[in-house]
Design a protein around this motif. Sequence first.
Motif, mmCIF file in Angstrom:
data_model
loop_
_atom_site.group_PDB
_atom_site.id
_atom_site.type_symbol
_atom_site.label_atom_id
_atom_site.label_comp_id
_atom_site.label_asym_id
_atom_site.label_seq_id
_atom_site.Cartn_x
_atom_site.Cartn_y
_atom_site.Cartn_z
ATOM 1 N N THR A 131 19.897 -3.892 -10.385
ATOM 2 C CA THR A 131 18.499 -4.244 -10.369
ATOM 3 C C THR A 131 17.879 -3.119 -9.961
ATOM 4 O O THR A 131 17.984 -2.651 -8.982
ATOM 5 C CB THR A 131 18.257 -5.653 -9.659
ATOM 6 N N SER A 132 16.757 -2.666 -10.865
ATOM 7 C CA SER A 132 15.800 -1.637 -10.471
ATOM 8 C C SER A 132 14.559 -2.365 -9.676
ATOM 9 O O SER A 132 13.998 -3.552 -10.273
ATOM 10 C CB SER A 132 15.337 -0.978 -11.566
ATOM 11 N N VAL A 133 14.173 -1.806 -8.646
ATOM 12 C CA VAL A 133 13.051 -2.551 -7.859
ATOM 13 C C VAL A 133 11.782 -1.213 -7.718
ATOM 14 O O VAL A 133 12.479 -0.285 -7.102
ATOM 15 C CB VAL A 133 13.529 -2.956 -6.371
ATOM 16 N N TRP A 134 10.670 -1.823 -7.778
ATOM 17 C CA TRP A 134 9.526 -0.681 -7.663
ATOM 18 C C TRP A 134 8.797 -1.352 -6.507
ATOM 19 O O TRP A 134 8.153 -2.319 -6.678
ATOM 20 C CB TRP A 134 8.785 -0.598 -8.852
ATOM 21 N N PHE A 135 8.415 -0.457 -5.330
ATOM 22 C CA PHE A 135 7.791 -0.814 -4.331
ATOM 23 C C PHE A 135 6.142 -0.259 -4.464
ATOM 24 O O PHE A 135 6.430 1.070 -4.910
ATOM 25 C CB PHE A 135 8.385 -0.382 -3.028
ATOM 26 N N ARG A 136 5.420 -0.740 -4.269
ATOM 27 C CA ARG A 136 3.891 -0.001 -4.131
ATOM 28 C C ARG A 136 4.023 0.751 -2.768
ATOM 29 O O ARG A 136 4.720 0.252 -1.861
ATOM 30 C CB ARG A 136 2.670 -1.153 -4.183
ATOM 31 N N PRO A 137 3.128 1.645 -2.462
ATOM 32 C CA PRO A 137 2.765 2.438 -1.406
ATOM 33 C C PRO A 137 2.622 1.552 -0.380
ATOM 34 O O PRO A 137 1.691 0.563 -0.432
ATOM 35 C CB PRO A 137 1.782 3.177 -1.724
ATOM 36 N N LEU A 138 3.344 1.358 0.830
ATOM 37 C CA LEU A 138 2.963 0.536 2.193
ATOM 38 C C LEU A 138 2.416 1.455 3.017
ATOM 39 O O LEU A 138 2.694 2.478 3.364
ATOM 40 C CB LEU A 138 4.291 0.050 2.556
ATOM 41 N N ALA A 139 1.396 0.819 3.904
ATOM 42 C CA ALA A 139 0.707 1.133 4.826
ATOM 43 C C ALA A 139 1.764 0.920 6.131
ATOM 44 O O ALA A 139 2.345 0.040 6.199
ATOM 45 C CB ALA A 139 -0.466 0.507 5.239
ATOM 46 N N ASP A 140 1.588 1.896 7.037
ATOM 47 C CA ASP A 140 2.269 1.802 8.290
ATOM 48 C C ASP A 140 2.217 0.452 8.783
ATOM 49 O O ASP A 140 3.284 -0.196 9.545
ATOM 50 C CB ASP A 140 2.105 2.966 9.464
ATOM 51 N N GLU A 141 1.079 -0.259 9.041
ATOM 52 C CA GLU A 141 0.531 -1.310 9.570
ATOM 53 C C GLU A 141 1.513 -2.551 9.076
ATOM 54 O O GLU A 141 1.880 -3.660 9.554
ATOM 55 C CB GLU A 141 -0.824 -1.652 9.775
ATOM 56 N N GLU A 142 1.486 -2.281 7.572
ATOM 57 C CA GLU A 142 2.152 -3.349 6.711
ATOM 58 C C GLU A 142 3.743 -3.286 7.146
ATOM 59 O O GLU A 142 4.309 -4.401 7.336
ATOM 60 C CB GLU A 142 1.970 -3.168 5.196
ATOM 61 N N ILE A 143 4.224 -2.327 7.292
ATOM 62 C CA ILE A 143 5.752 -2.121 7.567
ATOM 63 C C ILE A 143 5.950 -2.665 9.034
ATOM 64 O O ILE A 143 6.887 -3.270 9.251
ATOM 65 C CB ILE A 143 6.216 -0.475 7.408
ATOM 66 N N ALA A 144 5.125 -2.555 9.868
ATOM 67 C CA ALA A 144 5.102 -2.823 11.248
ATOM 68 C C ALA A 144 5.161 -4.506 11.198
ATOM 69 O O ALA A 144 5.919 -5.170 11.902
ATOM 70 C CB ALA A 144 4.169 -2.212 12.169
ATOM 71 N N TYR A 145 4.077 -4.949 10.712
ATOM 72 C CA TYR A 145 4.025 -6.418 10.387
ATOM 73 C C TYR A 145 5.181 -7.089 9.954
ATOM 74 O O TYR A 145 5.712 -7.950 10.458
ATOM 75 C CB TYR A 145 2.736 -6.649 9.546
ATOM 76 N N TYR A 146 5.523 -6.361 8.784
ATOM 77 C CA TYR A 146 6.942 -7.264 8.190
ATOM 78 C C TYR A 146 8.080 -7.103 9.031
ATOM 79 O O TYR A 146 8.714 -8.021 9.594
ATOM 80 C CB TYR A 146 7.152 -6.424 6.815
ATOM 81 N N VAL A 147 8.314 -5.843 9.667
ATOM 82 C CA VAL A 147 9.835 -5.713 10.472
ATOM 83 C C VAL A 147 9.659 -6.524 11.858
ATOM 84 O O VAL A 147 10.566 -7.178 12.074
ATOM 85 C CB VAL A 147 9.861 -4.215 10.959
ATOM 86 N N ASP A 148 8.434 -6.748 12.349
ATOM 87 C CA ASP A 148 8.213 -7.332 13.533
ATOM 88 C C ASP A 148 8.216 -8.905 13.377
ATOM 89 O O ASP A 148 8.695 -9.903 13.918
ATOM 90 C CB ASP A 148 6.971 -6.906 14.224
ATOM 91 N N ALA A 149 7.596 -9.489 12.068
ATOM 92 C CA ALA A 149 7.387 -10.884 11.787
ATOM 93 C C ALA A 149 8.730 -11.332 11.431
ATOM 94 O O ALA A 149 9.133 -12.514 11.372
ATOM 95 C CB ALA A 149 6.150 -11.135 10.985
ATOM 96 N N PHE A 150 9.658 -10.512 10.443
ATOM 97 C CA PHE A 150 10.625 -11.057 9.771
ATOM 98 C C PHE A 150 11.877 -10.524 10.085
ATOM 99 O O PHE A 150 12.837 -10.978 9.672
ATOM 100 C CB PHE A 150 10.434 -10.788 8.262
ATOM 101 N N ARG A 151 12.002 -9.566 11.114
ATOM 102 C CA ARG A 151 13.125 -8.826 11.513
ATOM 103 C C ARG A 151 14.288 -8.901 10.477
ATOM 104 O O ARG A 151 15.242 -9.476 10.807
ATOM 105 C CB ARG A 151 13.555 -10.000 12.897
ATOM 106 N N PRO A 152 14.099 -7.986 9.598
ATOM 107 C CA PRO A 152 15.070 -7.935 8.510
ATOM 108 C C PRO A 152 16.327 -7.046 8.730
ATOM 109 O O PRO A 152 16.782 -6.226 8.042
ATOM 110 C CB PRO A 152 14.135 -7.173 7.337
ATOM 111 N N PHE A 153 16.957 -7.354 10.097
ATOM 112 C CA PHE A 153 18.110 -6.544 10.479
ATOM 113 C C PHE A 153 19.410 -6.869 9.896
ATOM 114 O O PHE A 153 20.418 -6.266 9.915
ATOM 115 C CB PHE A 153 18.031 -6.516 11.912
ATOM 116 N N ASP A 154 19.280 -8.112 9.110
ATOM 117 C CA ASP A 154 20.645 -8.478 8.609
ATOM 118 C C ASP A 154 20.718 -8.071 6.902
ATOM 119 O O ASP A 154 21.568 -8.556 6.231
ATOM 120 C CB ASP A 154 20.985 -9.818 8.682
ATOM 121 N N LYS A 155 19.549 -7.376 6.600
ATOM 122 C CA LYS A 155 19.529 -7.057 5.143
ATOM 123 C C LYS A 155 19.809 -5.710 4.804
ATOM 124 O O LYS A 155 19.076 -4.820 5.273
ATOM 125 C CB LYS A 155 17.965 -7.604 4.599
#
Length: 198
Positions: A131-155
């Motif tokens: 599957t091909s996936v396209w991300f829009r540009p992410l701001a650093d604060e968006e990345i920090a929010y996602y990592v801290d809120a969702f903790r995607p360490f098993d993905k």
Amino acid sequence: MLLHEQLRNYRLLLASQSPRRRELMTGCGLPYELAPRFDCAEVYPAGLAAEEVPLYLSRLKSEAYPAPLSGRDILLTADTVVVLDGEVLGKPRDREDAAGMLRRLSGRHHTVVSGVTLRTTGRMHSFEARTSVWFRPLADEEIAYYVDAFRPFDKAGSYGIQEWIGYAAIERIEGSFYNVMGLPIQKVYVELTRFLNE
């Protein structure tokens, strides 16, 4: 005869601890049992192309399954990776690694590849989905929010398409959405039907 009816004569064993794979199997109406957890060193040859890694690992997991299969058992093993610039992005080591992966994926296209192996006492069949996936540009604060809120360490690739980041940041995909979740369930359904009817 529908696949779930055919499977009444078998014991479909899902050898995965992934809650997402369990959800997809259940959602598709496939009766299965969770195989006992077992150890498998997920190591692949250094020269193997990134896109070929999940198929290799799904076979490796199948062969590493320690319990003997009975005549009515079908073992299902799977592996999913994110591939960017010919490199496998696996599960992140920690918060910094997760954020770094997402910065690399930001504003770019990548490929999610899953390998699946079906095995009985006498046969083994493997297949893959991409599957091909396209991300829009992410701001650093968006990345920090996602990592801290969702903790995607098993993905793989440090994200789950079914979470906030999938809603807010993924512009489009080509191929199976469920493959990006971790199992190309439509292809599993088709290949399992074929496997039983051969």
